[in-house]
Motif scaffolding. Structure first.
Motif, PDB file in Angstrom:
ATOM      1  N   ASP A   2      21.127 -31.695  25.762  1.00 37.79           N
ATOM      2  CA  ASP A   2      21.821 -30.658  25.393  1.00 37.79           C
ATOM      3  C   ASP A   2      21.160 -29.238  25.437  1.00 37.79           C
ATOM      4  O   ASP A   2      20.351 -29.181  24.597  1.00 37.79           O
ATOM      5  CB  ASP A   2      22.399 -30.783  24.124  1.00 37.79           C
ATOM      6  N   LYS A  60      25.120 -29.308  16.364  1.00 38.05           N
ATOM      7  CA  LYS A  60      25.905 -30.281  16.805  1.00 38.05           C
ATOM      8  C   LYS A  60      26.495 -30.973  15.632  1.00 38.05           C
ATOM      9  O   LYS A  60      26.050 -30.878  14.650  1.00 38.05           O
ATOM     10  CB  LYS A  60      25.121 -31.217  17.591  1.00 38.05           C
ATOM     11  N   GLU A  65      28.727 -35.555  17.920  1.00 39.33           N
ATOM     12  CA  GLU A  65      28.031 -35.125  19.163  1.00 39.33           C
ATOM     13  C   GLU A  65      26.584 -35.685  19.261  1.00 39.33           C
ATOM     14  O   GLU A  65      26.136 -35.904  20.262  1.00 39.33           O
ATOM     15  CB  GLU A  65      27.995 -33.572  19.349  1.00 39.33           C
TER      16      GLU A  65
END
Length: 162
Positions: free
Chosen positions: A33, A39, A43
């Motif tokens: 990411d 997040k 996620e």
């Protein structure tokens, strides 16, 4: 005499083919990411699931020589037939002595790149009984562009605040 020669050659070719081991290998990686955002729990959990390394080419080296190249399919697998031994797998940018993302060489420290080019991405050892061991070292797809080795300037993502 000719018949004996051809018979010996035929037997040798069968023996050499019998030594090759058919192996199916699955390549997976952790997708990074690179957004810099905070997040959610979902996620974070989803980011821990490895993804298939689809349509990736690797160059196979043995004893310092490139002996073959392979490409994974859409699900990240490849079927190979090699004799027992130790093999080294390299990404194309290392094989062709380029940069990880195709950017200009001036964006990287040249001495550092030379050291990176000789580091394989995987070690593959095939045993006489057909068993194999794949040792993962690293793959560029699992890094953000600012994490590539040898970069002169790293452009870190800014945190997005809402």
């Amino acid at each position: 005499m000719n018949k004996l020669f051809f018979a010996v050659c035929f037997c040798l070719s069968l023996f050499c083919q019998a030594q090759r081991m058919k192996i199916e290998i699955e390549f997976r990686y952790g997708k990074p990411d690179c957004s810099g955002k905070c997040k959610t729990d979902t996620e974070i959990q989803n980011s821990k699931i490895d993804k298939p390394l689809a349509n990736q080419r690797f160059y196979i080296y043995q004893s310092g020589n490139c002996v073959d190249s392979i490409r994974t399919n859409d699900s990240g697998t490849v079927i190979i037939k090699y004799p027992p031994g130790r093999y080294y797998l390299y990404e194309p940018w290392k094989h062709f002595k380029r940069t990880p993302d195709g950017s200009p060489m001036t964006d990287f420290f040249p001495d550092c790149l030379v050291k990176e080019w000789v580091k394989p991405n995987y070690y593959l050892t095939i045993e006489m009984d057909g068993q194999y061991k794949m040792t993962y070292l690293e793959i560029s797809a699992s890094r953000c562009s600012f994490q590539y080795p040898c970069l002169k300037v790293r452009h870190l993502p800014t945190l997005i605040k809402k």
